[in-house]
Scaffold this active site. Structure first.
Site, short mmCIF file in Angstrom:
data_model
loop_
_atom_site.label_atom_id
_atom_site.label_comp_id
_atom_site.label_asym_id
_atom_site.label_seq_id
_atom_site.Cartn_x
_atom_site.Cartn_y
_atom_site.Cartn_z
N ALA A 64 3.90 13.19 -47.41
CA ALA A 64 2.31 13.62 -46.31
C ALA A 64 2.38 13.33 -45.03
O ALA A 64 3.46 12.82 -44.75
CB ALA A 64 1.03 12.09 -47.18
N GLU A 112 5.30 12.63 -55.11
CA GLU A 112 3.91 12.49 -56.21
C GLU A 112 3.39 14.38 -57.00
O GLU A 112 3.20 14.64 -57.97
CB GLU A 112 3.00 12.22 -55.76
CG GLU A 112 3.01 10.87 -55.57
CD GLU A 112 1.45 10.33 -54.49
OE1 GLU A 112 1.00 9.46 -55.27
OE2 GLU A 112 1.75 9.96 -53.25
N GLU A 132 5.69 4.70 -49.00
CA GLU A 132 4.01 4.48 -48.84
C GLU A 132 3.98 2.96 -48.22
O GLU A 132 3.22 2.68 -47.16
CB GLU A 132 3.01 4.59 -49.76
CG GLU A 132 3.26 6.03 -49.65
CD GLU A 132 3.81 6.99 -50.61
OE1 GLU A 132 5.20 6.33 -51.33
OE2 GLU A 132 3.29 7.85 -51.05
#
Ligand code: COA
Length: 258
Positions: A64, A112, A132
Site C-alpha cells: 500500500a 495480498e 503491516e
C-alpha cells in the site's frame, strides 16, 4: 491519467496486466488500484481465458502507498473500501484462472494482490513479507483471510505478527507460491501455464475454480452438494460429451466371451 499506471496486453489466450509504477516500486496508491479496476473492466481482460498479473523486475509491488495511508481518518477508510479498496476481491472473483508472475519485492498489499490470484510463480530472487503490523496496522486487503486458509493460523500469525521478510524458496515451502523459476522467467512461465489452462474446457475450469473457492467455508453437506450440482451441469456440456465419446472410441472393444 490512470492508463499509464497499468499496461494491459493480450498474449495468446491470456491477458497480461502489468503494474507500471516502478519508480515507486508499484506502491498501491488509490490511482493504481483504480487503474487495475479499469483493466478488469476492459475488453482484453474480459475476453481472455486467463489473466496474468505482474509488476517489473524490481517489484511486483512494495505494498500500500504509505503516504496515502497516513492521511486517512475512519470516514476516509470507509470511503476507500467503497471506492478502490475492493479491487483485490474483484481480482479474486474473476471467473477465469489468474496467475501472479512475481519478481522483486512482493510486500504488504502487493503480497495480498498476489494472494488473490490462483497460481503464483515467483522468480528466485523475489522477496516476500507482510510488514503491516510493524507500522501499526494489519494486512486488510483480504490477505489475513486468505493467508489463514493457505497456511493455517499458527503460520499466519508468525508471518503477520513478526513480519519477517522471506525469499521465494521459503514461500514455496510454505505453499504460498506454486512454482519458483529463474530470474526474468516468471511472465514466460505464467504464459505457458495460461496456454495450458486456455486449452482446457472453459466451463469446467471456471466452475471448478468457483467450487474450490467456496469449499473452505462450506459445510460437508453444502460442499458435497455443490460438487454434485456442478458435476450435473458440467456433464451436460458439449465439451464433456465430446470427451466421453472420444474416450469410448479410443478404448479397445470389450471381450464379450465366446
Ligand atoms: N508506499 C509508497 N512509496 C513507496 C513504497 C510504499 N509502500 N515502497 C517504496 N516506495 C517508494 C519510495 O518512497 C521511493 O520513492 P522516492 O524515490 O520518491 O523516494 C521509491 O519507492 C523507491 O523505494 P526505496 O525505499 O528508495 O527503495 P529501496 O530499494 O531502498 O527499498 C523497500 C525497498 C521495499 C525495502 C522499501 O521501499 C520499503 O520498505 N518500502 C515500504 C514497504 C512497506 O512497508 N509496505 C507495506 C505498506 S502497508
Amino acid at each position: 491519467m490512470t492508463a499509464a499506471l497499468v499496461e494491459v496486453r493480450r498474449e495468446g489466450a491470456a491477458a497480461v496486466v502489468a503494474l507500471r509504477r516502478e519508480e515507486k516500486l508499484n506502491a498501491l496508491s488509490t490511482a493504481l488500484e483504480q487503474a487495475i479496476a479499469d483493466a478488469l473492466d476492459g475488453e482484453a481482460v474480459r475476453a481472455s481465458a486467463c489473466v496474468v498479473f505482474t509488476g517489473g523486475p524490481r517489484a511486483f509491488s512494495a505494498g500500500a502507498d504509505v503516504g496515502e495511508l497516513r492521511d486517512m481518518d475512519p470516514a476516509a477508510i470507509l470511503a476507500y473500501y467503497r471506492a478502490t479498496g475492493g479491487v483485490y476481491e474483484r481480482v479474486a472473483r474473476l471467473p477465469q484462472p489468474t496467475i501472479g508472475a512475481i519478481a522483486g519485492y512482493c510486500l504488504g498489499g502487493g503480497f495480498e494482490l498476489a494472494l488473490a490470484t490462483d497460481f503464483r510463480i515467483a522468480e528466485a530472487s523475489a522477496s516476500f513479507g507482510l510488514p503491516e503490523v510493524g507500522i501499526g496496522i494489519l494486512p486488510s486487503s483480504g490477505g489475513t483471510y486468505r493467508l489463514v486458509r493457505l497456511v493455517g493460523t499458527a503460520r499466519a500469525k508468525e508471518l503477520v505478527l513478526l513480519g519477517e521478510r522471506f525469499d521465494a524458496a521459503a514461500a514455496q515451502r510454505l505453499g504460498l507460491v506454486t512454482e519458483v523459476v529463474a530470474d526474468s522467467a516468471a511472465v514466460g512461465r505464467a504464459l505457458e501455464l495460461a496456454e495450458r489452462l486456455a486449452a482446457l474446457p472453459p466451463a469446467a475450469v471456471a466452475v471448478a475454480k468457483q467450487v474450490i473457492d467456496a469449499m473452505p467455508d462450506a459445510s460437508y453437506d453444502a460442499g458435497l452438494g455443490l460438487e454434485r450440482l456442478a458435476y450435473g451441469m458440467l456433464a451436460q456440456t458439449a465439451d464433456a460429451a465430446e470427451a466421453a465419446a472420444s474416450f469410448a472410441e479410443k478404448r479397445p472393444p470389450r471381450f464379450t466371451g465366446r
